[in-house]
Design a protein around this motif. Sequence first.
Motif: not given
Lengths: 205, 205
Positions: A142-148
């Motif tokens: 999750r940390t490295y994905l541009p998704l919040s």
Amino acid sequence: MVVVSPKRNRLAERREATRLEILDAAWEVARQDSLAGLTLRQVADRVGMQPPSLYSHFASKNAIYDAMFEQAWRNLLEQVPSWIEQLPNPPRARLIKVAELYFDFAVADLARHQLMNVNIIPNFEPSPQAYAASLEAYSMMRTYLPLSDQDDIDIYTALVSGLGAQQLANDPGGQRWRRLIPRVMTMFADDLGLPRNEPSPPESS
Amino acid sequence: MVVVSPKRNRLAERREATRLEILDAAWEVARQDSLAGLTLRQVADRVGMQPPSLYSHFASKNAIYDAMFEQAWRNLLEQVPSWIEQLPNPPRARLIKVAELYFDFAVADLARHQLMNVNIIPNFEPSPQAYAASLEAYSMMRTYLPLSDQDDIDIYTALVSGLGAQQLANDPGGQRWRRLIPRVMTMFADDLGLPRNEPSPPESS
DNA sequence: GTCTATACACCGATAGAC
DNA sequence: GTCTATCGGTGTATAGAC
């Protein structure tokens, strides 16, 4: 500084080595035969032990599955640092790259994939410690994905795991779904409204 | 016109009824316990027979799995006519509706889903006849989808099965991925370039 | 501590009486 | 067609040698 007695250290190391030997054998058996069909005799044969001797290292067959489950997720965690180096900065390219890396990881080992993602072993539930490894890997990804947004994450996991599952089920070893990743990720990026052109880096050629 | 002797007919019907009884019992066991963990004793107990008696109706345990596999896909095929009535004409709405119908079918029964889509039973391969049922269902689904290109079909199956698998694995009985279907199908429709507004029907209000 | 030997209950499957 | 008896194999567990 704490110094551990040499003898206890060597024993512990030997024990741990044996444990890993057993787990390696279990993985080989699971890959060659099948995960759910794995038997303790097959594992014991492969490490040159008698089946009951395995109980000196694992409390039960499910304990072996549990250790394998944790190993699988820790494998993924160990891969992540090497992945990060490859990750491009533009969000769209990043979505694609992470998807391809995870896809390749999942597709590389059917037995591992089934243990990690499909509940196929009767009466097996991962222990809290093993489950923690999967949560750790999940939040690391999750940390490295541009998704919040949670919905965005859920869609992303569904897309990637869906492509991987189809690949494993209908074209194992092939590229039929793998090569669709860029297109699927691009349409997801469009839905997210991610900028189409990456911002040009401040450096000159 | 061929007339079958009444006695032989009654015997065949009785035999077929027993077969179905056994299969029903097998499904109940698979749902309550687990598909891979199913035992012939459990099935036999439920139909009031001794375990070896099952071999009068099925050649092996895998033959029972095979019949269940075919039943599962025929179940899907039987559902399709009732689905067709519900299908809207606009391609976008149709993509969503078919996805929801198949999603609900898949999520309704974990054991059935695993037997149909995940290869979890060691040494089980569906027979050509049983596999034919799955192909039949696949091409039937294809008929009612506004998709022609093979890549488009592959993406659609990956999307729907991916959403379903996540739902079953991480939120069984819930709606977490199910409610994302319209959004995912809409973004897929955008990618396909499907018209955004359905053509207005020629009838007046 | 780790191994070998062994017993137990259960599994899928077969043989043969009725 | 259904039953009883039985086979080899499996996971589990204990006893005891070293």
